[in-house]
Design an enzyme around this catalytic site. Structure first.
Site, short mmCIF file in Angstrom:
data_model
loop_
_atom_site.label_atom_id
_atom_site.label_comp_id
_atom_site.label_asym_id
_atom_site.label_seq_id
_atom_site.Cartn_x
_atom_site.Cartn_y
_atom_site.Cartn_z
N GLY A 168 0.93 -1.88 16.54
CA GLY A 168 -0.42 -2.43 16.51
C GLY A 168 -1.32 -1.87 17.59
N ARG A 195 6.92 5.01 10.09
CA ARG A 195 5.67 5.75 10.27
C ARG A 195 4.59 4.71 10.54
NH1 ARG A 195 6.31 10.95 9.18
NH2 ARG A 195 7.94 11.60 7.72
N ALA A 196 3.35 5.18 10.74
CA ALA A 196 2.25 4.26 11.05
C ALA A 196 2.12 3.19 9.98
CB ALA A 196 0.96 5.05 11.15
N ILE A 197 1.86 1.97 10.42
CA ILE A 197 1.57 0.90 9.48
C ILE A 197 0.09 0.52 9.64
CG2 ILE A 197 2.17 -1.44 8.73
CD1 ILE A 197 4.97 -0.88 9.98
N THR A 203 5.81 5.95 15.66
CA THR A 203 6.69 6.79 16.49
C THR A 203 7.30 7.92 15.66
OG1 THR A 203 7.04 5.00 18.03
CG2 THR A 203 8.76 6.67 17.98
N ASP A 256 0.24 -6.39 8.27
CA ASP A 256 1.68 -6.41 8.54
C ASP A 256 2.11 -7.88 8.61
OD1 ASP A 256 4.20 -5.50 9.09
OD2 ASP A 256 3.79 -4.87 11.14
N SER A 264 11.39 -6.27 8.33
CA SER A 264 11.31 -4.81 8.37
C SER A 264 12.04 -4.28 9.60
CB SER A 264 9.83 -4.40 8.40
OG SER A 264 9.64 -3.12 8.94
N LYS A 288 -1.75 -6.99 16.77
CA LYS A 288 -1.17 -7.94 15.81
C LYS A 288 -1.06 -9.35 16.38
CE LYS A 288 1.23 -4.19 13.56
NZ LYS A 288 2.47 -3.52 13.17
O1 LIG Z 1 1.43 0.28 15.20
P1 LIG Z 1 1.79 0.15 13.74
O2 LIG Z 1 1.46 1.42 12.99
O3 LIG Z 1 1.27 -1.06 13.08
O4 LIG Z 1 3.37 -0.10 13.75
C1 LIG Z 1 4.35 0.80 13.48
C2 LIG Z 1 5.05 1.36 14.69
O5 LIG Z 1 5.67 0.33 15.45
C3 LIG Z 1 7.04 0.60 15.63
O6 LIG Z 1 7.16 1.35 16.80
P2 LIG Z 1 8.50 1.92 17.49
O7 LIG Z 1 9.20 2.79 16.51
O8 LIG Z 1 9.34 0.77 17.89
O9 LIG Z 1 8.01 2.70 18.67
C4 LIG Z 1 7.35 1.30 14.34
O10 LIG Z 1 8.57 1.96 14.28
C5 LIG Z 1 6.17 2.22 14.18
O11 LIG Z 1 6.31 3.41 14.88
N1 LIG Z 2 6.53 -4.06 10.15
C1 LIG Z 2 6.96 -3.25 11.13
C2 LIG Z 2 6.32 -3.18 12.35
C3 LIG Z 2 6.79 -2.32 13.29
N2 LIG Z 2 7.86 -1.57 13.02
C4 LIG Z 2 8.47 -1.64 11.82
O1 LIG Z 2 9.46 -0.92 11.58
N3 LIG Z 2 8.02 -2.47 10.89
#
Ligand SMILES: O=P(O)(O)OC[C@H]1O[C@H](OP(=O)(O)O)[C@H](O)[C@@H]1O
Ligand SMILES: Nc1ccnc(=O)[nH]1
Length: 503
Positions: A168, A195-197, A203, A256, A264, A288
């Site tokens: 987020g 991937r990006a949500i 990451t 999300d 997830s 978030k």
């Molecule tokens: O920020 P948004 O796109 O909503 O969330 C998705 C990101 O958050 C988590 O981060 P990490 O892999 O633990 O670093 C997910 O794996 C993804 O990279």
């Molecule tokens: N919904 C999610 C948020 C962040 N990372 C995830 O793998 N899924």
């Protein structure tokens, strides 16, 4: 009906099967109807597209469908209409705010994985979860169903540590530092990311700039047993496969839902065999979770879910009121993360957060005494040991371990916004920053994103550069500039905020 497979070089992101118009009429098949394709023991589902490209007696198979099963050209298969899956009824039940039973959740997940549910139904499920939520029984059932419909990893090293951010916050490349720090201390950390949500770079999108992120479970097992860590994309594996499918719907809507987020993240951790999991909850305006109270409630849910799955979970509530570090977007973030690992220094927010989280993991894993984890993490980063470990990970994941951060290409179409007045940066709008970076083409265009020159609290003079937008095309750059002008990504105020007259 029986039909001969014709493989079509069409890739649309949808599971389409192409049927001749006359035949479709006779079989009472209409555009977007669900059909069942039976080839020996294998059954896959697809949506009808009617086309004169296809002769009678043939069935056109798109490249998307080929990902589900390796049909061969000329093979004779059975094509049958498929009614509405039972799970649609359960989705409607959730739309009405009712609690779902375990078997109903399992049916939905199974149908998502089997592609019996199409994008439109999956988006409805995600939306219903956003509006009506899930209780802990439902979340646990969803998590287990998501994990058990895929493969599970069994790594021959213990303990298995893991870290995951709920995401987020823009620029959150933190775990790219955390993983090698923890692995350099001798712990095992098989990190999967999505991937990006909602952001401009997940990451997995960032790591993909300098290493492969798509591996089979066997390959991951080999990498992790050799170097103690990986940084891979969960969606590439048959690991909690429903996750990547629901994420596509979430990304399109930029939502999300909390229950789905818990499932997830924790389904991936469960499938990877993680025993000690640290969850990062960035908290602040425009992310978030906006308040510490909400973050605490979510933390309790993560811990409770972990207990039900047999995992020891701790949570770090972290500052998410502005972007992490100075870059947003895959390539720019990759540069910043690698440079921090290489030099042991970097933006305060990134270093503080990464060493703070790594420190908790070092204590959880029993390699640092309580209260000493962060100091140890900092030493590992500053000594270059984390960079050495990262080079091993990059090499095992097919990247160039001698990569120089500055050699990573970034979007060469740029535009810099400057301060229209002197004063102090009083806020940076997370949503606006993400919106601009996405408008510029991130995460799909790896070089797109934002370089920030100022952070909250800093003093600026009129005309000072505030941020540069990078894009890979002029059209995308223009869209991002328009978006930036419509919002106020960086607010600058003087020390006197307002004068209230005596009237
Ligand atoms: O920020 P948004 O796109 O909503 O969330 C998705 C990101 O958050 C988590 O981060 P990490 O892999 O633990 O670093 C997910 O794996 C993804 O990279
Ligand atoms: N919904 C999610 C948020 C962040 N990372 C995830 O793998 N899924």
């Amino acid at each position: 009906m029986k039909a001969k497979v014709r493989i079509l070089d069409i890739y649309s992101g949808r599971y389409s099967v192409f049927i001749n118009e006359k035949e479709a009429r006779e079989a009472k098949l209409h555009p977007d109807d669900l059909v069942r394709l039976e080839a020996g023991k294998k059954t896959v589902y697809g949506s009808v597209v009617i086309s004169s490209l296809i002769d009678e007696g043939e069935i056109g198979i798109s490249r998307d469908i080929l990902q589900l099963h390796n049909f061969s050209e000329g093979e004779v298969i059975t094509v049958l209409p498929s009614g509405t899956p039972e799970s649609v009824r359960y989705i409607k039940k959730k739309m009405n705010g009712e609690k779902l039973r375990k078997v109903e959740i399992e049916a939905i997940v199974r149908d998502i994985v089997d592609r019996k549910l199409r994008d439109i139904e999956i988006s409805s499920f995600v939306t219903a979860l956003e509006i009506n939520g899930l209780d802990m029984d439902e979340i646990a059932a969803l998590t287990i169903a998501m994990a058990e419909t895929g493969d599970m990893l069994d790594i021959d090293r213990k303990p298995i540590m893991d870290v995951h951010s709920i995401g987020g916050v823009p620029g959150n490349k933190t775990n790219i530092l955390v993983v090698p720090i923890v692995a350099a201390a001798g712990l095992t950390i098989p990190k999967t990311s999505s991937r990006a949500i909602t952001s401009a770079a997940g990451t997995a999108d960032v790591v993909e700039v300098f290493a492969d992120v798509s591996f089979s479970l066997d390959e991951i097992k080999r990498i992790v047993e050799k170097v103690g860590a990986c940084l891979v994309w969960g969606g590439a594996l048959n690991l909690a496969p429903a996750d990547d499918i629901t994420i596509k719907a979430e990304r399109a809507l930029s939502i999300d839902p909390t229950g789905l987020m818990l499932a997830s993240i924790m389904s991936k951790k469960y499938a990877m065999g993680s025993q000690y999991v640290l969850i990062d909850i960035p908290t602040g305006k425009g992310v978030k979770v906006e308040s510490v109270d909400q973050a605490r409630a979510l933390a309790r849910d993560f811990i409770e879910l972990g207990k039900r799955l047999g995992q020891y979970v701790e949570v770090a509530i972290t500052y998410g009121g502005q972007p992490i570090g100075h870059t947003v977007g895959p390539a720019l973030e990759a540069r910043e993360a690698l440079s921090a690992l290489m030099t042991g220094t970097g933006p305060g927010s990134l270093i503080e957060k990464a060493t703070g989280l790594a420190g908790v993991l070092l204590e959880m894993g029993g390699v640092a005494p309580t209260g000493m984890g962060k100091k140890m993490a900092k030493e590992i980063l500053e000594s270059g040991k984390a960079w050495e470990k990262m080079k091993e990970i990059i090499e095992e994941q097919g990247g160039d371990p001698n990569i120089k951060p500055d050699d990573i290409p970034v979007g060469d179409k740029t535009y810099t916004f400057t301060a229209s007045t002197s004063g102090y940066v009083t806020s940076i709008d997370n949503r606006a920053i993400t919106g601009i970076a996405r408008a510029a083409g991130a995460p799909e265009d790896k070089g797109a994103g934002i370089e920030l020159y100022v952070k909250v609290g800093e003093k600026v003079k009129e005309g000072d550069p505030l941020f540069t937008i990078h894009a890979e095309s002029e059209a995308r750059l223009d869209q991002a500039i328009v978006f930036a002008r419509r919002t106020e990504p960086i607010r600058i105020e003087g020390m006197v905020l307002q004068r209230i007259g005596n009237i």
